[in-house]
Write a protein that holds these residues in place. Structure first.
Motif, mmCIF file in Angstrom:
data_model
loop_
_atom_site.group_PDB
_atom_site.id
_atom_site.type_symbol
_atom_site.label_atom_id
_atom_site.label_comp_id
_atom_site.label_asym_id
_atom_site.label_seq_id
_atom_site.Cartn_x
_atom_site.Cartn_y
_atom_site.Cartn_z
ATOM 1 N N LEU A 183 38.564 34.000 27.862
ATOM 2 C CA LEU A 183 38.085 32.984 27.148
ATOM 3 C C LEU A 183 38.247 31.617 27.441
ATOM 4 N N ASN A 184 39.622 31.466 27.611
ATOM 5 C CA ASN A 184 40.230 30.318 27.882
ATOM 6 C C ASN A 184 40.350 29.758 29.405
ATOM 7 N N SER A 185 39.698 30.403 30.130
ATOM 8 C CA SER A 185 39.745 30.327 31.706
ATOM 9 C C SER A 185 41.224 30.250 32.338
ATOM 10 N N ILE A 186 41.908 31.124 31.767
ATOM 11 C CA ILE A 186 43.268 31.317 32.285
ATOM 12 C C ILE A 186 43.350 32.655 32.973
ATOM 13 N N ALA A 187 43.945 32.575 34.355
ATOM 14 C CA ALA A 187 43.776 33.951 35.186
ATOM 15 C C ALA A 187 44.503 34.970 34.712
ATOM 16 N N SER A 188 45.587 34.830 34.077
ATOM 17 C CA SER A 188 46.311 36.104 33.767
ATOM 18 C C SER A 188 47.058 36.005 32.609
ATOM 19 N N ALA A 189 47.458 37.321 31.922
ATOM 20 C CA ALA A 189 48.072 37.301 30.632
ATOM 21 C C ALA A 189 49.223 38.305 30.919
ATOM 22 N N SER A 190 50.368 38.269 30.327
ATOM 23 C CA SER A 190 51.590 39.221 30.330
ATOM 24 C C SER A 190 52.022 39.355 29.070
ATOM 25 N N LEU B 89 56.256 46.416 31.334
ATOM 26 C CA LEU B 89 57.272 47.491 30.924
ATOM 27 C C LEU B 89 56.762 48.868 30.873
ATOM 28 N N CYS B 90 55.331 48.908 30.804
ATOM 29 C CA CYS B 90 54.813 50.425 30.980
ATOM 30 C C CYS B 90 53.810 50.461 32.016
ATOM 31 N N GLY B 91 53.504 49.226 32.702
ATOM 32 C CA GLY B 91 52.668 49.139 33.922
ATOM 33 C C GLY B 91 51.206 48.993 33.618
ATOM 34 N N ASP B 92 50.508 49.046 32.525
ATOM 35 C CA ASP B 92 49.214 48.578 32.172
ATOM 36 C C ASP B 92 48.722 47.579 32.636
ATOM 37 N N ARG B 93 47.515 47.627 33.404
ATOM 38 C CA ARG B 93 46.997 46.402 34.211
ATOM 39 C C ARG B 93 45.355 46.446 33.861
ATOM 40 N N LEU B 94 44.910 45.370 33.463
ATOM 41 C CA LEU B 94 43.435 45.374 33.011
ATOM 42 C C LEU B 94 42.708 44.102 33.663
ATOM 43 N N ASP B 95 41.665 44.203 34.022
ATOM 44 C CA ASP B 95 40.792 43.129 34.450
ATOM 45 C C ASP B 95 39.692 43.225 33.208
ATOM 46 N N ILE B 96 39.216 41.843 32.755
ATOM 47 C CA ILE B 96 38.325 41.605 31.931
ATOM 48 C C ILE B 96 37.542 40.695 32.319
ATOM 49 N N THR B 97 36.140 40.955 32.522
ATOM 50 C CA THR B 97 35.181 39.991 33.086
ATOM 51 C C THR B 97 34.261 39.980 31.897
ATOM 52 N N LEU B 98 33.579 38.657 31.645
ATOM 53 C CA LEU B 98 32.564 38.514 30.650
ATOM 54 C C LEU B 98 31.722 37.527 31.084
ATOM 55 N N GLN B 99 30.545 37.582 30.562
ATOM 56 C CA GLN B 99 29.453 36.478 30.361
ATOM 57 C C GLN B 99 29.478 35.748 29.526
ATOM 58 N N LEU B 100 29.793 34.457 29.392
ATOM 59 C CA LEU B 100 29.579 33.608 28.173
ATOM 60 C C LEU B 100 28.672 32.537 28.539
ATOM 61 N N GLN B 101 27.664 32.683 27.474
ATOM 62 C CA GLN B 101 26.514 31.784 27.495
ATOM 63 C C GLN B 101 26.394 31.202 26.196
ATOM 64 N N ASN B 102 26.189 29.644 26.256
ATOM 65 C CA ASN B 102 25.914 28.951 24.797
ATOM 66 C C ASN B 102 26.979 29.531 23.819
ATOM 67 N N ASP B 103 28.290 29.584 24.362
ATOM 68 C CA ASP B 103 29.474 30.099 23.387
ATOM 69 C C ASP B 103 29.432 31.353 23.056
ATOM 70 N N GLN B 104 28.632 32.142 23.563
ATOM 71 C CA GLN B 104 28.501 33.669 22.930
ATOM 72 C C GLN B 104 28.872 34.667 23.905
ATOM 73 N N ILE B 105 29.458 35.629 23.871
ATOM 74 C CA ILE B 105 29.791 36.747 24.673
ATOM 75 C C ILE B 105 28.480 37.443 24.889
ATOM 76 N N ASP B 106 27.761 37.445 26.010
ATOM 77 C CA ASP B 106 26.670 38.009 26.105
ATOM 78 C C ASP B 106 26.808 39.401 26.876
ATOM 79 N N ASN B 107 28.013 39.450 27.413
ATOM 80 C CA ASN B 107 28.325 40.856 28.275
ATOM 81 C C ASN B 107 29.781 40.862 28.355
ATOM 82 N N ILE B 108 30.406 41.977 28.535
ATOM 83 C CA ILE B 108 31.723 42.113 28.682
ATOM 84 C C ILE B 108 32.038 43.585 29.307
#
Length: 161
Positions: A138-145, A37-56
């Motif tokens: 977090l759920n290993s899903i490629a995209s969200a809209s 609707l507004c054109g926002d587009r984001l890429d999120i990358t994160l490092q998950l280790q031992n079920d904890q977000i080490d970096n994002i």
């Protein structure tokens, strides 16, 4: 300070100087979020280790509200467990849509500055897009809209690659 003034100040600060902006080269999880609707587009990358977000990190083209929300989100979830991050995702969505009573216990802290977004229905999806995209990552899903169905947290497309 008036809540509206604080909200505007926080949005402007995080838009000008977004925290955790960029891309992680060694990401274990990634998702792309889009608000058609507004054109926002984001890429999120994160490092998950031992079920904890080490970096994002996040990057993309978006409005000030979306960028500020992503900036504050990355700061809030860094170092948190997957479960704690999912709790924040749920609570933020409830806050943005006016369903969370901020006078009852919650985990949002400074993120409550976004409570006024519920009064701007056309901007709610801008604020929650980063959170839906984090949920997808977090759920290993490629995209969200924001427009896939009536429940944006569930609007995910499996990564079939």
């Amino acid at each position: 300070m008036h809540t509206n003034s604080l909200y505007q100040e926080v949005i402007l600060d995080h838009n000008r100087k977004p925290r955790n902006y960029g891309k992680l080269d060694c990401a274990s999880h990634h998702a792309v979020g889009h608000n058609p609707l507004c054109g926002d587009r984001l890429d999120i990358t994160l490092q998950l280790q031992n079920d904890q977000i080490d970096n994002i990190a996040f990057q993309g083209e978006s409005c000030a509200i979306c960028k500020a929300s992503a900036s504050m989100m990355t700061a809030a979830v860094k170092g948190k467990s997957r479960l704690d991050a999912e709790t924040l995702i749920h609570e933020f969505r409830e806050l943005a849509t006016g369903k969370l009573d901020v006078n009852h216990p919650h985990h949002l802290g400074r993120l409550t500055v976004f409570s006024g977004i519920r009064d701007l229905p056309t901007r709610v999806k801008c604020a929650i897009l980063p959170w839906h995209t984090l949920h997808a990552a977090l759920n290993s899903i490629a995209s969200a809209s924001t427009e896939a169905n009536n429940d944006p947290v569930q609007t995910v497309v499996p990564d079939n690659s």
